[in-house]
Each structure stands twice: as C-alpha cells, then as structure tokens.
Design a protein around this motif. Structure first.
Motif, PDB file in Angstrom:
ATOM      1  N   LEU A 475     -51.654 -16.056 -65.431  1.00  0.00           N
ATOM      2  CA  LEU A 475     -51.180 -14.912 -66.209  1.00  0.00           C
ATOM      3  C   LEU A 475     -52.341 -13.937 -66.347  1.00  0.00           C
ATOM      4  N   VAL A 476     -52.133 -12.676 -65.957  1.00  0.00           N
ATOM      5  CA  VAL A 476     -53.195 -11.670 -66.015  1.00  0.00           C
ATOM      6  C   VAL A 476     -52.717 -10.474 -66.829  1.00  0.00           C
ATOM      7  N   HIS A 477     -53.521 -10.097 -67.819  1.00  0.00           N
ATOM      8  CA  HIS A 477     -53.234  -8.921 -68.656  1.00  0.00           C
ATOM      9  C   HIS A 477     -54.290  -7.852 -68.413  1.00  0.00           C
ATOM     10  N   ILE A 478     -53.861  -6.612 -68.311  1.00  0.00           N
ATOM     11  CA  ILE A 478     -54.798  -5.489 -68.340  1.00  0.00           C
ATOM     12  C   ILE A 478     -54.570  -4.750 -69.655  1.00  0.00           C
ATOM     13  N   SER A 483     -60.006  -3.419 -69.672  1.00  0.00           N
ATOM     14  CA  SER A 483     -60.493  -4.799 -69.626  1.00  0.00           C
ATOM     15  C   SER A 483     -59.343  -5.727 -69.245  1.00  0.00           C
ATOM     16  N   VAL A 484     -59.692  -6.892 -68.735  1.00  0.00           N
ATOM     17  CA  VAL A 484     -58.701  -7.800 -68.163  1.00  0.00           C
ATOM     18  C   VAL A 484     -58.870  -9.196 -68.755  1.00  0.00           C
ATOM     19  N   LEU A 485     -57.737  -9.797 -69.100  1.00  0.00           N
ATOM     20  CA  LEU A 485     -57.721 -11.166 -69.626  1.00  0.00           C
ATOM     21  C   LEU A 485     -56.905 -12.037 -68.689  1.00  0.00           C
ATOM     22  N   ARG A 515     -65.789  -7.077 -66.584  1.00  0.00           N
ATOM     23  CA  ARG A 515     -64.570  -6.564 -67.217  1.00  0.00           C
ATOM     24  C   ARG A 515     -63.451  -7.611 -67.272  1.00  0.00           C
ATOM     25  N   VAL A 516     -63.721  -8.821 -66.758  1.00  0.00           N
ATOM     26  CA  VAL A 516     -62.694  -9.873 -66.718  1.00  0.00           C
ATOM     27  C   VAL A 516     -63.125 -11.030 -67.612  1.00  0.00           C
ATOM     28  N   ARG A 517     -62.194 -11.486 -68.415  1.00  0.00           N
ATOM     29  CA  ARG A 517     -62.441 -12.638 -69.281  1.00  0.00           C
ATOM     30  C   ARG A 517     -61.359 -13.687 -69.009  1.00  0.00           C
ATOM     31  N   LEU A 604     -48.264  -3.833 -67.611  1.00  0.00           N
ATOM     32  CA  LEU A 604     -49.681  -4.098 -67.403  1.00  0.00           C
ATOM     33  C   LEU A 604     -50.033  -5.580 -67.563  1.00  0.00           C
ATOM     34  N   TRP A 605     -49.083  -6.404 -67.357  1.00  0.00           N
ATOM     35  CA  TRP A 605     -49.367  -7.845 -67.259  1.00  0.00           C
ATOM     36  C   TRP A 605     -48.477  -8.414 -66.160  1.00  0.00           C
ATOM     37  N   SER A 606     -48.907  -9.512 -65.608  1.00  0.00           N
ATOM     38  CA  SER A 606     -48.099 -10.136 -64.566  1.00  0.00           C
ATOM     39  C   SER A 606     -48.431 -11.610 -64.478  1.00  0.00           C
ATOM     40  N   ASP A 607     -47.431 -12.367 -64.082  1.00  0.00           N
ATOM     41  CA  ASP A 607     -47.659 -13.781 -63.785  1.00  0.00           C
ATOM     42  C   ASP A 607     -47.836 -13.932 -62.277  1.00  0.00           C
ATOM     43  N   GLY A 608     -48.553 -14.971 -61.892  1.00  0.00           N
ATOM     44  CA  GLY A 608     -48.751 -15.268 -60.480  1.00  0.00           C
ATOM     45  C   GLY A 608     -48.460 -16.730 -60.205  1.00  0.00           C
ATOM     46  N   PHE A 609     -48.148 -17.027 -58.969  1.00  0.00           N
ATOM     47  CA  PHE A 609     -47.803 -18.396 -58.608  1.00  0.00           C
ATOM     48  C   PHE A 609     -48.262 -18.664 -57.179  1.00  0.00           C
ATOM     49  N   TYR A 610     -48.636 -19.927 -56.938  1.00  0.00           N
ATOM     50  CA  TYR A 610     -49.024 -20.320 -55.582  1.00  0.00           C
ATOM     51  C   TYR A 610     -48.595 -21.751 -55.331  1.00  0.00           C
ATOM     52  N   ALA A 611     -48.060 -21.994 -54.148  1.00  0.00           N
ATOM     53  CA  ALA A 611     -47.726 -23.338 -53.681  1.00  0.00           C
ATOM     54  C   ALA A 611     -48.359 -23.530 -52.315  1.00  0.00           C
ATOM     55  N   THR A 612     -49.149 -24.576 -52.165  1.00  0.00           N
ATOM     56  CA  THR A 612     -49.847 -24.816 -50.898  1.00  0.00           C
ATOM     57  C   THR A 612     -48.838 -25.047 -49.774  1.00  0.00           C
ATOM     58  N   PRO A 613     -48.954 -24.321 -48.680  1.00  0.00           N
ATOM     59  CA  PRO A 613     -47.984 -24.454 -47.583  1.00  0.00           C
ATOM     60  C   PRO A 613     -48.292 -25.618 -46.654  1.00  0.00           C
TER      61      PRO A 613
END
Length: 792
Positions: A475-478, A483-485, A515-517, A604-613
C-alpha cells in the motif's frame, strides 16, 4: 519553486542529466534504521511503552522428555505475592493448536502429556516479569514417565516419524553404482543450530473494543499469528491486529514458532481483560523453541577414474522434534538441493522426518537447502581424495552444463547457469592453485599445525516450496506535500528489506529516498501476507510496492500531460526524476504536481500486488518448477588446525556471490558476510547437546558457542559477481538472505583437508559437523588409526 525540488533542478546541466541519470536502485545506501540501531533509539517490541495495567506472563515448562501429567498443584504459585492467575489448556476457548501445516499435533499448552523437556503447559500471569517467572517455578507437578526417543537414528530405527517418507529418483542409481569403476559408501552427521536472534521471542497483547485484540509481536509472519490467535480465542481474523515494526533478528525462528508466544499473551489478555506482555528469558526461549534440523546421512556413490559421478544415492534422516511444524517443507527443500551445482544423471534421494522427544525443529536460514547440499559436497570431497585429485577439478567435471545436462532430478531446467564463470573468477582472484601448493608444502614441514584449503560452489533455488505463498501486497500513499508512506507485508529483521522497498518506490516515483517512509507491518493494512522467509522478501514485496507506485506515477503522468502538455505530450512521455517531473520542455516539482492532483481529485494512494510467475509443484511426485530462479556463489577458505588440541582458525576466506543486479550493494555484501559467519558457526562451533534425561544443556550463551568477532577471518574478502537476473525479478536483482549460508561449506572442507594431511591425504577423515575442537581431535585420531591399521 519548491525548496525540495530546487537543488536538483539548478544542479542539472540539462534535461537528460535531470531525468536519465536519476536512480535510487543499484546504489549503496545505509540501512534506513541504522542511525536508530547504533544510538539505541530503534523501537523493538519490548521497547513499546506499556499501557496502564499491563501484566506480565511466564510459561511453566515440562521437566520431562515424555510423560503423562498425573497431577498439577498451583497452590504455591498462586500464593506467590504478585501472581494474578494461572492458565492451562482448559482455559483456551478455541483451538489449542499452533501447528503451521499439520493441525492438532502442536498444542499451545500441553494437555495431559508432555513431549519434550521445555514444553509449555501452563501460564503464570503476575504484576512483573520476575514475579511471573518465579511463580512458574513453584508449581508441583507429578509425572508418569514414558519412553523417549531422542535422536534421528533412534527415530529411524523405531519408524517414528511426523510425516510419510519422501523419495526422489532419476535413472537407476543402484545399477550405475554397482557397475562403476570406483565405489564408496559412508555416513555422517550434520548438527542442528540455534537461531540465536539478538531479540528473543516476545508478544504484547492489548484487548480492544468488541472482542478486538491488538498484538505487537516479534514475528516473521504476522498473518499466521493473526490466524493462530483468532483460532485460539474462537474469534474472526478481523478482530485481531498483529503489528511488527522490526525484529532483532529472526533467521526462521520467528516464522512459525512465534505463534505460541502470541497465543499465550493473547489468551491471558483475553481472560483477564487487560494488557499482557510475554517475554521469556533467553534460557527459557532456547528451551522452548525449535532449531535447525540436524541430519544423519548414509550414502553410496559410483564414479569414473576422472571423478565423474555415475550413480549416487543418499538417505537423509532429520530430527524433527515432537511435531511436524515445517519439517515437511524443510525435507522437501533438502531433497531438492542435494544436487547443489551438479549434474547427477542417476540419483536416488530418500528423506525421513524423524519424530523425537525434543523441541519441534523449524525454519532456519536456508530451510533444508544447506542440509541437502552439504551431503553432495561431502561425497565430492570423498571422491576427489579417494582418487588423489584436486577437489576443485572433480567438482568442475560434475557441474551442470549450460545447454545440456542441465535438468535437475525434480525436473526443472536450469537456464540461468553462471557457476562456470563464477568459479573461474574466484579461482583466479583467490590464487587457489598457488595457495593449494603452498598449503601442501606447509603441511610437509609441520608436524603439529596443519593447514587446509577448500573451494565449494553454491546453487540455491529461490521461492517458497508451497506455490501459493509466492505472493505479496503493498500500500503506497502520497501526501499533498509530496512525501510518501509505504506499507507492505514483509517484515524487517535487520536485513534491510524496508530500505530496499523504499528505494524501489523512490525510484519508481522519481523522488529522493528521504521522501519515502516505510511503516510497521500491520495485518489491518495489507492482509493475507506470506512469511518473510525463503529469501523472497525483496522479490515479492519490492514487486508489490513497485506495482502500487507505478499506478500512482501513471495517474500523475496523465494529469501532467493534461495540464502542461498543451495536447502535444502523452502520459507515456512524462518523465520523473530528481524530485521533479518533465512534461515536454516544462519541469514541474513533484510536490507541486501532487498538490494539483489532490485539487483535481486524483487518487493519491494505491495498492499493489505481485505473484511469482512460472511456478508449479507436485509434492506427491516431487516434480515441477519450484523455483523462480537460482542464486550462485563460491567461496575459498584456508584454515589451520592444532592436531594436539583440535583448535582451529580460519586464516582467510574469499567469497564471490551472485545477487543479480544488486538493489543495494552495501546491504548485500553485509548479508553475504553475515550469512558466511553464521554458516561457519553452524559447521564449526555451534553444538547442541541434550543430556540422558532429554534436557537441552546448551540453552544459554554460556554453554552455546556462536561465532564472535574474534572468529571472523582476519583476511575476509567478499565481492558480488557481476550479473543480471535472467528472470524479471525486481530490477533484475537476486535474493541474498539464505544462499550465502552455504558458502562456508568451504570452511568445513578446509578443516577436513587439514585433518586428511595427517595421513598424507590418503584417508577420508570421518569428520562430522560441527567440527568442534573435540570433533577435529577425534577425526585426527581416527585418521591416524586408519594409517596404523593399513600398515599392519
């Protein structure tokens, strides 16, 4: 213009300098919490300010290896001033179980029968830590002792096991061995290892409104802790929040076994409706928790005059302890790493998971891989010495090929092999050939002190054995000031995961690292996460965070193209770097664009996901593609031993390790160094010993010898091999957590080389691991006795 962006803009010679030269990955950067670690300001679970009314818990431990509990009297415990309550298995409202895979064989609190010395079977809750611990020792327990099985060999003889046996075979090893020009057979022991994290197991549970429970826990697997606590209390997972900002080390010991401590703290908090902290002292921690599985091996091998392996068979028996825990996946990984870097055309590999009345052994850095690879390296060492050949030459003749002889016994084709080039490089840079001759000359002229030299390769598969664990979220917030969390599902245990994830996000958004925490791992923010284990932390969570940051960048790019592009610039042409955004010829500070995005109601926020192929695995057949890619490495070690005392010193160690295109070379070199020293300790000094009654006697720093700074080779040369991952990993980097632990195989085989010199290299020393001073002395004696027997 914003002050944050201005220095970057005024220093840029042109637009290309501003954007093209910007990078936040593939650069060395200090650990994001290093300044807190060294100043003592880093907050660990035990440092969290306690809530008013917090009580403290201690565990009551079994004093018998295997016994039926006849009676329990807690009168003296309750009479101890400050003791508030005593809880047993009867007080658990839900499932009395912390088994990560096999449910029902691993209770939170033993009920009726205890199965090892140190097994918890009651909880004492008091006003202070010391009072709870004192009270726990005042219980009066009557036992009826039962027969106990202590070693892997005893378990095998009694067919005592936690899981069905495993068998992986290719070709006809038995026939090839029988027909080979040369044949050897033997057995050896490989000891276990205590994780010895600097921060012990600890959980702090605070009840919340409406059946809620907030648990701060030193754990590599917050989601599993959430599930276990929910099941133990008989509530839904959404009522349980597990949080972990950082651990003082984990090494696998906090993957599944932190569950018992989380559940006990939560149970006490649940029953008493007040906060409860559970922090066992170091000796209790070591008595309760499982270690690296120790292995017993029997093997036979057939080989040609030049050392080429024609057929090989190995039978591996692990001491699993009283329950399955993660022993099945550990043995699976051992089976899948027996080949290490070698093409074995006809091979038979058997695995037996022995049930014993000892601590339930668990995950440990390498997770069975080191135990599997150790066996084939021992065999290669035997073959070379039996033929009078240089072990490096024998190893080279048996390496996997580039395009042929490149399929593993479990069916995966190796298409990223760099071990040949890597060995070439370290052979040259370490002056292996010249030093080997110098060692032989030294030994010829010295009767008491003997030197040894060895080089060993590493091929290590990266991914979880269980395919569905290879996924991650972030989860990434700007914020409107630019600044980014970041929050992700991995846990920080000192390895630098949060640093690497922050680098990935900063690079993706084109902003400075500062700028990233990255915030604490929290099951209420990113759900259903996998353990931070199997060397997948950066691979999985880096990709998930990159996915979230990419979505944010694309939204900002679309706005920038619309606002500043004058219809001539598409979103794909907008470029980010150095805290600024380039739109055609216009440069906009990043935070200025973010502020405009907020006003334009851009998310200004988004979730991300990854699955190893590409992963698939058939556990029943032990076939498939269990690994995303392989990490490679090699090390050369030189040692000296004293044949009168068994004392050993590592004089020099050279390590060359493949981490792909390193995200952070400084962190990766540190991981290689740490893995090497930890593996060296496992193979040389860290001896676990149980007495006849089943009590672990090496349960404190005073009796268990981990490496210290004095054990570090005075000449220690670690370098990263230049390479890019063939697979689309995060910025083409490779995992670095577990593979380096196999590099100090070179230390053990250098010791074996030194012992062999006592008989002019004519005898294969029966050296077991750990190669303690006593074990080296025993092996020296055995070699001398073999020489005398031959002479007679």
């Amino acid at each position: 213009m914003n002050q944050q962006a201005e220095p970057f803009l005024k220093d840029a010679q042109n637009l290309d300098d501003l954007i093209n030269d910007f990078t936040q990955v593939h650069v060395s950067r200090p650990h994001e919490s290093a300044h807190l670690h060294v100043s003592g300001r880093a907050t660990y679970t035990d440092d969290i300010p306690v809530v008013a009314g917090t009580l403290h818990a201690a565990l009551g431990l079994s004093t018998k290896a295997h016994a039926r509990i006849v009676s329990m009297s807690f009168d003296a415990v309750r009479a101890t001033p400050g003791v508030i309550a005593v809880l047993t298995a009867e007080d658990i409202p839900g499932a009395n179980d912390v088994g990560p895979i096999i449910h029902g064989d691993d209770p939170i609190l033993a009920d009726g029968i205890v199965q090892y010395v140190g097994q918890p079977f009651f909880i004492v809750v008091a006003t202070s830590h010391d009072t709870a611990r004192l009270g726990a020792r005042r219980a009066e327990i009557v036992y009826e002792e039962l027969p106990a099985i202590m070693t892997a060999q005893q378990a095998r003889a009694a067919d005592s096991r936690v899981l069905p046996p495993m068998k992986l075979a290719r070709g006809d090893a038995g026939t090839k061995i029988a027909r080979a020009a040369h044949r050897d057979a033997g057995e050896m022991l490989l000891g276990g290892q205590e994780q010895f994290y600097l921060e012990g197991q600890i959980s702090y549970a605070v009840p919340k409104d409406d059946d809620g429970m907030h648990i701060w826990c030193s754990t590599q697997h917050p989601t599993e802790m959430q599930h276990l606590v929910a099941h133990a209390l008989g509530i839904a997972s959404h009522n349980v929040l597990v949080e972990c900002r950082r651990m003082g080390g984990g090494f696998g010991g906090k993957e599944s076994q932190s569950g018992l401590f989380a559940c006990c703290a939560a149970l006490a908090a649940w029953k008493l409706l007040c906060p409860v902290k559970l922090r066992p002292d170091r000796d209790d921690d070591m008595m309760v928790t499982g270690k690296r599985h120790d292995f017993h091996y029997t093997y036979e091998v057939g080989y040609a005059d030049d050392g080429t392996i024609e057929g090989v068979g190995v039978d591996m028996t692990s001491r699993c302890g009283f329950s399955a825990d993660l022993s099945g996946p550990v043995m699976t990984r051992a089976v899948c790493h027996f080949d290490n870097a070698y093409w074995l055309p006809d091979v038979s590999i058997a695995g037996f998971c022995g049930k014993t009345n000892t601590q339930s052994n668990t995950a440990f850095r390498g997770f069975g891989g080191p135990q599997g690879a150790f066996a084939i390296e021992y065999i290669m060492d035997d073959v070379a010495r039996s033929l009078g050949l240089d072990p490096l030459d024998v190893r080279r003749r048996n390496l996997y090929g580039k395009t042929e002889q490149n399929q593993t016994p479990y069916g995966q084709v190796i298409d990223d092999n760099v071990i040949h080039e890597l060995l070439d490089e370290i052979e040259a840079t370490s002056d292996y050939r010249a030093r080997r001759a110098a060692v032989r000359e030294f030994n010829a002229n010295n009767e008491i002190l003997k030197k040894g030299l060895a080089i060993t390769p590493v091929k290590f598969g990266i991914a979880f054995n269980v395919t569905h664990f290879n996924q991650a979220g972030a989860l990434v917030h700007i914020y409107t000031d630019g600044s980014v969390l970041v929050n992700h599902g991995g846990t920080e245990m000192g390895q630098g995961l949060n640093t690497k994830v922050a680098q990935v996000v900063a690079h993706e958004l084109g902003i400075p690292f500062a700028r990233v925490r990255v915030t604490a791992t929290d099951t209420s923010k990113v759900a259903n996460t996998s353990a931070t284990a199997a060397s997948t932390g950066s691979d999985l969570n880096g990709k998930a965070a990159q996915d979230a940051a990419r979505q944010l960048r694309e939204r900002l790019a679309a706005l920038a193209a619309e606002r500043y592009g004058e219809g001539k610039v598409s979103a794909a042409d907008v470029r980010f770097g150095n805290g600024a955004v380039s739109v055609g010829g216009t440069i906009v500070p990043f935070d200025e664009l973010v502020a405009k995005a907020y006003l334009a109601r851009v998310q200004l926020w988004s979730d991300g996901f990854y699955a190893t192929p590409k992963l698939y695995w058939d556990q029943a057949k032990l076939q498939g593609r269990p690994f995303h890619y392989y990490s490679y490495g090699a090390a050369v070690s030189e040692v000296v031993i004293d044949t009168l005392t068994g004392e050993m010193r590592v004089l020099r160690a050279d390590a060359l390790h493949d981490v792909g295109a390193s995200l952070n070379p400084a962190l990766d070199v540190g991981q290689v160094e740490g893995g090497f020293i930890q593996g060296m300790g496992w193979l040389t000094t860290e001896e676990l010993w149980w007495n006849a009654g089943g009590k672990l006697m090496t349960h404190a720093p005073s009796t268990y010898k981990i490496p210290t700074v004095n054990d570090t080779p005075p000449d220690f040369r670690v370098r990263l091999f230049k390479n890019r991952n063939a697979e689309d990993s995060i910025h083409r980097s490779k995992a670095v957590g577990e593979p380096p632990l196999l590099l100090p195989f070179s230390v053990f085989f250098a010791v074996r080389d030194a012992v062999a010199s006592v008989a002019d290299y004519a005898v294969n020393p029966p050296l077991n691991a750990p190669a303690t001073a006593a074990e080296i002395l025993r092996a020296v004696g055995a070699v001398r006795e073999a020489v005398r027997a031959r002479a007679a």
